[in-house]
Design a protein around this motif. Structure first.
Motif, PDB file in Angstrom:
ATOM      1  N   LEU A 285      37.991 -30.199-109.585  1.00 42.59           N
ATOM      2  CA  LEU A 285      36.644 -30.752-109.525  1.00 42.59           C
ATOM      3  C   LEU A 285      36.658 -32.272-109.448  1.00 42.59           C
ATOM      4  N   SER A 286      37.618 -32.909-110.092  1.00 43.66           N
ATOM      5  CA  SER A 286      37.731 -34.367-110.004  1.00 43.66           C
ATOM      6  C   SER A 286      37.927 -34.807-108.563  1.00 43.66           C
ATOM      7  N   ALA A 287      38.709 -34.027-107.822  1.00 45.94           N
ATOM      8  CA  ALA A 287      38.974 -34.358-106.424  1.00 45.94           C
ATOM      9  C   ALA A 287      37.826 -33.963-105.506  1.00 45.94           C
ATOM     10  N   ALA A 288      37.136 -32.864-105.835  1.00 40.12           N
ATOM     11  CA  ALA A 288      36.161 -32.296-104.901  1.00 40.12           C
ATOM     12  C   ALA A 288      34.733 -32.791-105.104  1.00 40.12           C
ATOM     13  N   VAL A 289      34.313 -33.029-106.344  1.00 44.46           N
ATOM     14  CA  VAL A 289      32.912 -33.370-106.603  1.00 44.46           C
ATOM     15  C   VAL A 289      32.454 -34.626-105.859  1.00 44.46           C
ATOM     16  N   PRO A 290      33.283 -35.682-105.727  1.00 43.95           N
ATOM     17  CA  PRO A 290      32.808 -36.835-104.943  1.00 43.95           C
ATOM     18  C   PRO A 290      32.397 -36.453-103.516  1.00 43.95           C
ATOM     19  N   GLU A 291      33.150 -35.540-102.924  1.00 42.20           N
ATOM     20  CA  GLU A 291      32.822 -35.084-101.570  1.00 42.20           C
ATOM     21  C   GLU A 291      31.566 -34.222-101.573  1.00 42.20           C
ATOM     22  N   TRP A 292      31.465 -33.330-102.553  1.00 38.31           N
ATOM     23  CA  TRP A 292      30.293 -32.458-102.635  1.00 38.31           C
ATOM     24  C   TRP A 292      29.025 -33.272-102.863  1.00 38.31           C
ATOM     25  N   ALA A 293      29.096 -34.261-103.737  1.00 36.22           N
ATOM     26  CA  ALA A 293      27.908 -35.044-104.082  1.00 36.22           C
ATOM     27  C   ALA A 293      27.309 -35.720-102.857  1.00 36.22           C
ATOM     28  N   ARG A 294      28.151 -36.114-101.929  1.00 36.04           N
ATOM     29  CA  ARG A 294      27.645 -36.755-100.704  1.00 36.04           C
ATOM     30  C   ARG A 294      26.897 -35.771 -99.813  1.00 36.04           C
ATOM     31  N   LEU A 295      27.190 -34.501 -99.958  1.00 35.62           N
ATOM     32  CA  LEU A 295      26.512 -33.487 -99.141  1.00 35.62           C
ATOM     33  C   LEU A 295      25.152 -33.103 -99.702  1.00 35.62           C
ATOM     34  N   LEU A 296      24.870 -33.536-100.923  1.00 34.43           N
ATOM     35  CA  LEU A 296      23.637 -33.164-101.602  1.00 34.43           C
ATOM     36  C   LEU A 296      22.542 -34.179-101.289  1.00 34.43           C
TER      37      LEU A 296
END
Length: 354
Positions: A285-296
């Motif tokens: 999640l540390s690696a993925a959430v920054p990417e996910w947050a940009r999609l929101l």
């Protein structure tokens, strides 16, 4: 003030059935706080005629309010409790467009309980800046670790466009085979294709795209539902979807038991040898959430369920907050922790993008 009784849907999963009443009480509290102006009070578990119910009081519920409550994850029936304890049925209007077999027919090890998947989607939708959009709008849903598509299928049940990402090629193929077969067997008008995703002559992954209609008439008129599933690494989600594309991001993080999370730098295609699996979802999640947050989109929300034995709530909250997301920490949102089995105690965390 009117009293109501909610009959909890029976569950084939014995352990989940034991937790269902507490979970729906917390879910009802979230619905009240976020969408119904706090008008639902006195939420409790009660016995009526020897049968367990979740009871509550409410003032001035409107037709749209009942439409929203009709989608509570474990709601089987709703009654108004009259003087003398008589029960008057309340007509419910769930969003469901298709038969329940879309959610229940798939059986495989590690499948998330479909009632819990619905709950997670619901309470994530309640955290957005427009919670009633769940019944009056069409929020777009992403599950960035979609597995075999339980979240996607729940979104489709609601008539919502859904997208997913999963690194496991077998899960991608299994979902593609399932949804095509289900649509064909149920005579749902649709188109489905799998294509390679290419960038500068390199193949980055595969994409399943499905367009379907809840009826032939809707399909012909262009009133369709879209499913997009990408077989690739979720840490690179921004390669496949544009920023601000989704209203809801909903996912079930690896539990560290039947599933594993691949630490950054150790995913397939990175370095030599077999990937090493981590028991904790925190690194993933540390690696993925920054990417996910940009999609929101601004005002959208992200909901994550996880095994508390392999990750602490404060760790996940820190990851979400560090990416500009506001964690929901009211009483209702803190009431979802429950036991799944000896090795898994599940909880969920929800945050909104400002």
């Amino acid at each position: 003030m009117t009293a109501y009784g909610l009959l909890v849907s029976p569950s084939h999963n014995r352990v989940y059935a034991q937790a269902a009443a507490d979970l729906v009480k917390a879910e009802l509290s979230v619905f009240s706080e976020r969408a119904l102006g706090g008008r639902i009070t006195d939420i409790a578990e009660s016995s009526i005629g020897g049968v367990p119910y979740v009871t509550f009081s409410a003032d001035g519920l409107t037709e749209p309010d009942i439409r929203l409550l009709s989608n509570l994850s474990s709601l089987y029936a709703l009654f108004q409790i009259e003087d003398g304890g008589l029960l008057r049925p309340v007509t419910i209007e769930p969003l469901d467009l298709f038969g329940s077999d879309l959610l229940t027919i798939q059986k495989y090890s590690g499948k998330t309980n479909e009632n819990f998947t619905k709950l997670l989607l619901n309470v994530t939708a309640m955290a957005t800046d427009s919670p009633m959009d769940l019944v009056t709008g069409r929020p777009r849903v992403l599950d960035p670790m979609c597995g075999r598509g339980t979240t996607l299928n729940q979104a489709v049940m609601y008539g919502l466009d859904a997208a997913g990402i999963d690194i496991d090629g077998k899960d991608f193929e299994a979902y593609a085979a399932f949804i095509r077969t289900w649509l064909k067997n149920n005579r749902v008008k649709h188109q489905a294709e799998i294509t390679n995703i290419r960038r500068e002559k390199a193949v980055l992954g595969r994409r399943l795209h499905v367009t379907l209609g809840a009826s032939k008439e809707r399909y012909k008129s262009g009133e369709t539902i879209e499913i997009t599933v990408v077989n690739a690494d979720s840490v690179g989600a921004g390669k496949f979807f544009r920023p601000g594309t989704f209203d809801l991001i909903v996912t079930d993080a690896p539990y560290g038991v039947q599933h594993g999370s691949r630490p950054k730098g150790n995913r397939p295609g990175r370095g030599a040898g077999k990937p090493v699996l981590s028991r904790s979802p925190v690194e993933l999640l540390s690696a993925a959430v920054p990417e996910w947050a940009r999609l929101l989109r601004p005002g959208g929300a992200i909901g994550i369920s996880w095994n508390t034995f392999v990750g602490r709530r404060d760790e996940l909250a820190g990851i979400l907050a560090s990416n500009g997301l506001t964690v929901q920490d009211s009483g209702g949102y803190l009431g979802f922790r429950h036991r799944v089995d000896q090795a898994i105690t599940r909880d969920l965390i929800v945050a909104r993008r400002s």
